[in-house]
Design a protein around this motif. Structure first.
Motif, mmCIF file in Angstrom:
data_model
loop_
_atom_site.group_PDB
_atom_site.id
_atom_site.type_symbol
_atom_site.label_atom_id
_atom_site.label_comp_id
_atom_site.label_asym_id
_atom_site.label_seq_id
_atom_site.Cartn_x
_atom_site.Cartn_y
_atom_site.Cartn_z
ATOM 1 N N ARG A 143 -4.857 -2.756 4.117
ATOM 2 C CA ARG A 143 -5.431 -1.413 4.077
ATOM 3 C C ARG A 143 -5.704 -0.859 5.470
ATOM 4 O O ARG A 143 -5.927 0.335 5.634
ATOM 5 N N ILE A 144 -5.753 -1.749 6.458
ATOM 6 C CA ILE A 144 -5.993 -1.337 7.843
ATOM 7 C C ILE A 144 -4.844 -1.853 8.700
ATOM 8 O O ILE A 144 -4.483 -3.032 8.598
ATOM 9 N N ILE A 190 -15.092 -3.223 11.343
ATOM 10 C CA ILE A 190 -14.669 -2.595 10.081
ATOM 11 C C ILE A 190 -15.858 -1.982 9.364
ATOM 12 O O ILE A 190 -15.794 -0.854 8.858
ATOM 13 N N TRP A 211 -13.012 3.496 6.921
ATOM 14 C CA TRP A 211 -12.500 2.325 6.209
ATOM 15 C C TRP A 211 -13.507 1.858 5.160
ATOM 16 O O TRP A 211 -13.754 0.683 4.995
#
Length: 222
Positions: free
Chosen positions: A30-31, A74, A80
């Motif tokens: 996802r990152i 994060i 995020w």
């Protein structure tokens, strides 16, 4: 004077990318990896400056510091939000493993039953740690639903969150204080250890004891 630091930085760059790639994979990509590398780079500079070969290998020290820096980064990034919940879960699981130590199983009888019981407890601990990370102030599962989740799945997560919070309230006083302050109030682990008058390593073991208790409560009745 900077030659040793420069050498360690060069050696650590490969470790930084390895850690970033592993975290990216565990977060379901996802990152982007390059963003995770950027989060971990300041930690690598600190590692090169503070590394003491008498206390740890460079690889172990660098990986640990870089991993925590990426997890913390994060959680601080609002863009995020959904990944932060998963990062909190992974961080809690990693901290549980660190606190248990390498020799925790040394006295376990070498029988199949004892091994199975210990393994069950270990898996339950990691599951409890990840559940606790998900419901923490940095990654509340109720606040970051997946678009693909059904109403039943959302309700199940909310029920788990309430169960975990109720279980935390029943922990012994110091364990409860550490868990609530770190996961629900978002306080730094080292600051909590200082306030409790214990070392960070002992706080890590206290954390693992708390997680093991939570794991027992989360395990299905046997």
């Amino acid at each position: 004077m900077r030659a040793p630091e420069d050498r360690l930085i060069a050696e650590g760059l490969e470790l930084l990318h390895l850690v970033a790639k592993r975290i990216a994979r565990r977060l379901g990509r996802r990152i982007p990896v390059e963003d995770l590398v950027a989060l971990g780079h300041p930690a690598l500079l600190e590692v090169a400056r503070t590394y003491d070969p008498g206390r740890s290998t460079f690889e172990a020290y660098a990986k640990r510091k870089i991993r925590w820096a990426i997890f913390d980064g994060i959680r601080r990034e609002t863009r995020w939000r959904s990944a932060a919940a998963r990062a909190s879960a992974l961080a809690a699981s990693a901290r549980f493993a660190e606190g248990r130590g390498a020799d925790d199983d040394a006295d376990v009888p070498a029988t199949q039953e004892a091994y199975a019981a210990r393994l069950g407890g270990l898996l339950a601990g990691h599951a409890a740690a990840m559940a606790l990370g998900l419901v923490s102030a940095h990654g509340d599962v109720a606040a970051v639903p997946d678009a693909a989740d059904s109403p039943e799945e959302c309700a199940s997560r909310a029920q788990l969150a309430q169960f975990v919070r109720d279980a935390v309230r029943e922990l012994p006083e110091r364990e409860r204080a550490l868990v609530e302050r770190h996961y629900f109030a978002g306080e730094r682990f080292d600051q909590i250890a200082q306030d409790l008058g214990i070392s960070k390593s002992w706080a890590s073991r206290l954390h693992s004891q708390a997680i093991e208790r939570l794991g027992e409560r989360l395990r299905p009745a046997r």
